[in-house]
Design a protein around this motif. Structure first.
Motif, PDB file in Angstrom:
ATOM      1  N   GLY A   9      -0.166  -1.105   6.244  1.00 38.25           N
ATOM      2  CA  GLY A   9       1.028  -1.812   6.669  1.00 38.25           C
ATOM      3  C   GLY A   9       1.681  -2.537   5.500  1.00 38.25           C
ATOM      4  N   GLY A  10       2.357  -3.650   5.815  1.00 42.00           N
ATOM      5  CA  GLY A  10       3.110  -4.382   4.794  1.00 42.00           C
ATOM      6  C   GLY A  10       2.249  -4.797   3.616  1.00 42.00           C
ATOM      7  N   MET A  11       1.150  -5.521   3.898  1.00 35.07           N
ATOM      8  CA  MET A  11       0.286  -5.989   2.807  1.00 35.07           C
ATOM      9  C   MET A  11      -0.521  -4.829   2.235  1.00 35.07           C
ATOM     10  SD  MET A  11      -0.031  -8.803   1.283  1.00 35.07           S
ATOM     11  CE  MET A  11      -1.061  -9.369  -0.048  1.00 35.07           C
TER      12      MET A  11
ATOM     13  N   ASP B 214      -5.984   4.286   8.767  1.00 38.22           N
ATOM     14  CA  ASP B 214      -5.088   3.487   9.613  1.00 38.22           C
ATOM     15  C   ASP B 214      -5.067   4.142  10.986  1.00 38.22           C
ATOM     16  OD1 ASP B 214      -2.529   1.345   8.728  1.00 38.22           O
ATOM     17  OD2 ASP B 214      -2.645   2.147  10.757  1.00 38.22           O
TER      18      ASP B 214
ATOM     19  N   VAL C  69      -7.365  -4.283   4.970  1.00 38.51           N
ATOM     20  CA  VAL C  69      -6.050  -4.942   5.022  1.00 38.51           C
ATOM     21  C   VAL C  69      -5.441  -4.713   6.403  1.00 38.51           C
ATOM     22  CG1 VAL C  69      -3.995  -5.429   3.658  1.00 38.51           C
ATOM     23  CG2 VAL C  69      -5.835  -4.084   2.641  1.00 38.51           C
ATOM     24  N   THR C  70      -6.292  -4.726   7.420  1.00 34.41           N
ATOM     25  CA  THR C  70      -5.791  -4.586   8.790  1.00 34.41           C
ATOM     26  C   THR C  70      -5.340  -5.952   9.313  1.00 34.41           C
ATOM     27  OG1 THR C  70      -8.015  -4.928   9.655  1.00 34.41           O
ATOM     28  CG2 THR C  70      -7.334  -2.652   9.293  1.00 34.41           C
TER      29      THR C  70
ATOM     30  N   HIS D 208     -10.276  -7.303  11.827  1.00 34.90           N
ATOM     31  CA  HIS D 208     -11.153  -7.579  10.681  1.00 34.90           C
ATOM     32  C   HIS D 208     -12.630  -7.473  11.062  1.00 34.90           C
ATOM     33  CE1 HIS D 208      -7.924  -9.883   8.130  1.00 34.90           C
ATOM     34  NE2 HIS D 208      -7.608  -8.636   8.369  1.00 34.90           N
TER      35      HIS D 208
ATOM     36  N   GLU E  14      -8.915  -8.939   3.638  1.00 34.75           N
ATOM     37  CA  GLU E  14      -7.818  -9.910   3.591  1.00 34.75           C
ATOM     38  C   GLU E  14      -8.159 -11.153   4.422  1.00 34.75           C
ATOM     39  OE1 GLU E  14      -5.149 -11.163   2.612  1.00 34.75           O
ATOM     40  OE2 GLU E  14      -4.343  -9.694   1.235  1.00 34.75           O
ATOM     41  N   LYS E  15      -7.568 -12.266   4.045  1.00 37.76           N
ATOM     42  CA  LYS E  15      -7.678 -13.477   4.866  1.00 37.76           C
ATOM     43  C   LYS E  15      -6.869 -13.280   6.137  1.00 37.76           C
ATOM     44  CE  LYS E  15      -3.387 -14.758   4.755  1.00 37.76           C
ATOM     45  NZ  LYS E  15      -2.575 -14.844   5.970  1.00 37.76           N
TER      46      LYS E  15
ATOM     47  N   SER F  87      -6.204 -14.885  -1.996  1.00 36.99           N
ATOM     48  CA  SER F  87      -5.520 -14.514  -3.234  1.00 36.99           C
ATOM     49  C   SER F  87      -4.896 -15.702  -3.958  1.00 36.99           C
ATOM     50  CB  SER F  87      -4.446 -13.471  -2.934  1.00 36.99           C
ATOM     51  OG  SER F  87      -3.552 -13.974  -1.961  1.00 36.99           O
TER      52      SER F  87
HETATM   53  N1  LIG Z   1      -2.675 -12.796   0.925  1.00 38.69           N
HETATM   54  C1  LIG Z   1      -1.444 -12.841   1.367  1.00 38.69           C
HETATM   55  O1  LIG Z   1      -0.585 -13.478   0.777  1.00 38.69           O
HETATM   56  C2  LIG Z   1      -1.074 -12.066   2.604  1.00 38.69           C
HETATM   57  C3  LIG Z   1       0.258 -11.779   2.895  1.00 38.69           C
HETATM   58  C4  LIG Z   1       0.551 -11.003   4.028  1.00 38.69           C
HETATM   59  C5  LIG Z   1      -0.472 -10.569   4.860  1.00 38.69           C
HETATM   60  N2  LIG Z   1      -1.764 -10.898   4.566  1.00 38.69           N
HETATM   61  C6  LIG Z   1      -2.873 -10.449   5.445  1.00 38.69           C
HETATM   62  O2  LIG Z   1      -3.001  -9.042   5.319  1.00 38.69           O
HETATM   63  C7  LIG Z   1      -3.454  -8.489   6.571  1.00 38.69           C
HETATM   64  C8  LIG Z   1      -2.506  -7.369   7.000  1.00 38.69           C
HETATM   65  O3  LIG Z   1      -1.216  -7.910   7.193  1.00 38.69           O
HETATM   66  P1  LIG Z   1       0.086  -6.962   7.225  1.00 38.69           P
HETATM   67  O4  LIG Z   1       1.243  -7.876   7.105  1.00 38.69           O
HETATM   68  O5  LIG Z   1      -0.073  -5.841   6.263  1.00 38.69           O
HETATM   69  O6  LIG Z   1      -0.005  -6.378   8.727  1.00 38.69           O
HETATM   70  P2  LIG Z   1       0.727  -5.051   9.246  1.00 38.69           P
HETATM   71  O7  LIG Z   1       0.791  -5.203  10.729  1.00 38.69           O
HETATM   72  O8  LIG Z   1       1.976  -4.779   8.475  1.00 38.69           O
HETATM   73  O9  LIG Z   1      -0.296  -3.849   8.868  1.00 38.69           O
HETATM   74  C9  LIG Z   1      -1.576  -3.756   9.421  1.00 38.69           C
HETATM   75  C10 LIG Z   1      -1.985  -2.280   9.487  1.00 38.69           C
HETATM   76  O10 LIG Z   1      -3.320  -2.205   9.986  1.00 38.69           O
HETATM   77  C11 LIG Z   1      -3.398  -1.108  10.879  1.00 38.69           C
HETATM   78  N3  LIG Z   1      -4.514  -1.345  11.788  1.00 38.69           N
HETATM   79  C12 LIG Z   1      -4.614  -2.276  12.765  1.00 38.69           C
HETATM   80  N4  LIG Z   1      -5.818  -2.213  13.354  1.00 38.69           N
HETATM   81  C13 LIG Z   1      -6.507  -1.231  12.720  1.00 38.69           C
HETATM   82  C14 LIG Z   1      -7.809  -0.697  12.868  1.00 38.69           C
HETATM   83  N5  LIG Z   1      -8.658  -1.165  13.796  1.00 38.69           N
HETATM   84  N6  LIG Z   1      -8.177   0.313  12.045  1.00 38.69           N
HETATM   85  C15 LIG Z   1      -7.340   0.796  11.116  1.00 38.69           C
HETATM   86  N7  LIG Z   1      -6.075   0.322  10.933  1.00 38.69           N
HETATM   87  C16 LIG Z   1      -5.681  -0.674  11.724  1.00 38.69           C
HETATM   88  C17 LIG Z   1      -2.043  -1.079  11.570  1.00 38.69           C
HETATM   89  O11 LIG Z   1      -1.790   0.193  12.133  1.00 38.69           O
HETATM   90  C18 LIG Z   1      -1.109  -1.446  10.437  1.00 38.69           C
HETATM   91  O12 LIG Z   1      -0.645  -0.284   9.728  1.00 38.69           O
HETATM   92  C19 LIG Z   1      -3.539  -9.658   7.545  1.00 38.69           C
HETATM   93  O13 LIG Z   1      -4.861 -10.136   7.587  1.00 38.69           O
HETATM   94  C20 LIG Z   1      -2.638 -10.712   6.919  1.00 38.69           C
HETATM   95  O14 LIG Z   1      -3.005 -12.041   7.246  1.00 38.69           O
HETATM   96  C21 LIG Z   1      -2.069 -11.603   3.458  1.00 38.69           C
END
Ligand SMILES: NC(=O)c1ccc[n+]([C@@H]2O[C@H](COP(=O)([O-])OP(=O)(O)OC[C@H]3O[C@@H](n4cnc5c(N)ncnc54)[C@H](O)[C@@H]3O)[C@@H](O)[C@H]2O)c1
Length: 379
Positions: free
Chosen positions: A21-23, A44, A83-84, A89, A106-107, A135
């Motif tokens: 996903g995004g992160m 994913d 990074v789910t 997690h 990821e946190k 991070s």
């Molecule tokens: N360190 C930072 O600054 C920072 C910034 C943004 C997000 N994060 C963390 O990163 C993590 C992900 O955030 P995001 O924004 O990328 O979320 P997101 O929703 O954009 O992406 C998450 C992805 O995980 C997949 N997913 C969900 N459950 C799953 C599973 N059981 N098995 C496999 N894939 C699965 C989803 O399909 C999705 O593509 C979160 O824990 C968030 O807190 C951290």
């Protein structure tokens, strides 16, 4: 403190990333840029998203699937980067660790302290490292601030002001406790890193300014007390237009011998009593943010050295968030140890994995099981 299995293969560490996903996009770029690791699998639930992320980067020969265990086995992976979304997690980390793989996650470690305790016990039962990527510990200017704080004598008060006005859209604008749950864990974890101490209690008020574009409370002020009397005061809002702070927030550290300031972006400054050595050079502590946590994870699985963010220690950062939410809900000061003790009872009750349950039961007290790790990792 648990020890964990190390890996001494020649060549890069073979990684499976879970979450595209995004992160996950940022993690893919970070993994590609690090010659000490090699991406061999991308998992994913949405395999289209995984294929698209690989195609965007011209990556070929990377296995794609929906199960971390299956993709890891098929690729001969050494380790997993998770990074789910937070609710995934716990299951993903447990599956990976019991498949014999260390995990960089990821946190936050999990949505609740109870689940985080289950993860700590799972790490012990499986003999694998679980490191939570906090991070925001990896800023060279924060390393410099930590060195300055060490010159200030006893620390009396640390403050963080976090004022930003992002329009995220999506789940963040709808969720409860958005600032505390989604963002505040970063400075809460950073203050543990800065002081090398764990907090004792917190009083917190949460509120939503009348002009807020968030459904639930997007602002909070929390006062943490540490052993020895240090107070940490966090004040933040996610609907604060004008003169915004950095994403790290704006910090003040006041001790017996002076004060250090950090705007969260640039080198900190300090002013102290005569004799305080505050002219500390800019730290060249290596890679920053998630590149920093990836480098520390690789070094840890190679050497066996306990890294920042090791799950036992990281429970305290999550407990700070949960305690702040509880305090805001009850209007009362909440002790961190009480949150962890209550979570331990919940974790024991909920655990279905017999090996993990045996480890949890064997702890007797969660505080003893966590504290050794916490002291050993400079918080
Ligand atoms: N360190 C930072 O600054 C920072 C910034 C943004 C997000 N994060 C963390 O990163 C993590 C992900 O955030 P995001 O924004 O990328 O979320 P997101 O929703 O954009 O992406 C998450 C992805 O995980 C997949 N997913 C969900 N459950 C799953 C599973 N059981 N098995 C496999 N894939 C699965 C989803 O399909 C999705 O593509 C979160 O824990 C968030 O807190 C951290």
């Amino acid at each position: 403190m648990s020890t964990f299995a190390t890996i001494d293969n020649n060549g890069p560490l073979r990684l499976v990333q879970v979450g595209a996903g995004g992160m996950g996009q940022a993690w893919l770029d970070t993994i590609i840029a690090n010659p000490d690791v090699e991406l061999v699998g991308l998992v994913d639930l949405n395999t289209d998203a995984a294929h698209a992320a690989l195609a965007d980067r011209g990556l070929q020969g990377v296995a794609v699937g929906t199960s971390v265990g299956e993709v890891a086995a098929a690729t001969g992976a050494h380790a997993v980067v998770n990074v789910t979304v937070p609710v995934a997690h716990h299951p993903v980390n447990v599956e990976a660790m019991f498949a014999g793989l260390p995990v960089l996650c990821e946190k936050p470690a999990a949505p609740t302290v109870a689940q985080a305790l289950s993860l700590a016990a799972s790490a012990e039962a499986s003999g694998q490292l679980l490191m939570i990527s906090q991070s925001r510990r990896y800023f060279n200017s924060l390393t410099q601030l930590k060195a300055m704080a060490g010159e200030l004598g006893d620390i009396g008060v640390i403050t963080t002001e976090f004022f930003k006005a992002p329009h995220f859209g999506g789940f963040r604008e709808e969720m409860d406790h958005v600032l505390l749950l989604d963002m505040a864990i970063h400075p809460f974890d950073a203050v543990r890193h800065l002081t090398g101490q764990d907090p004792v209690s917190v009083y917190c008020e949460e509120f939503n300014p009348p002009w807020s574009w968030y459904r639930a409370d997007a602002a909070a002020t929390a006062v943490f007390e540490f052993a020895g009397g240090l107070r940490y005061v966090y004040s933040g809002s996610w609907c604060a237009d004008g003169k915004e702070t950095s994403w790290n927030g704006s910090w003040r550290v006041n001790g017996a011998r002076g004060t250090a300031l950090w705007d969260g972006d640039n080198a900190p400054t300090a002013e102290g009593l005569e004799g305080a050595v505050l002219d500390i050079p800019v730290s060249d502590g290596g890679p920053e943010q998630i590149a920093g946590s990836l480098a520390e994870f690789v070094a840890a699985v190679r050497s066996g050295r306990v890294p920042n963010g090791e799950i036992h220690s990281n429970v305290y950062s999550l407990a700070m968030v949960e305690a702040a939410v509880q305090s805001a809900g009850t209007g009362k000061r909440v002790r961190i140890d009480d949150v962890i003790t209550a979570a331990y009872a919940q974790a024991l009750d909920a655990e279905r994995n017999a090996e993990v349950k045996a480890v949890l039961s064997g702890w007797g007290s969660p505080l003893g099981a966590l504290s050794g790790a916490s002291r050993g990792v400079s918080a």
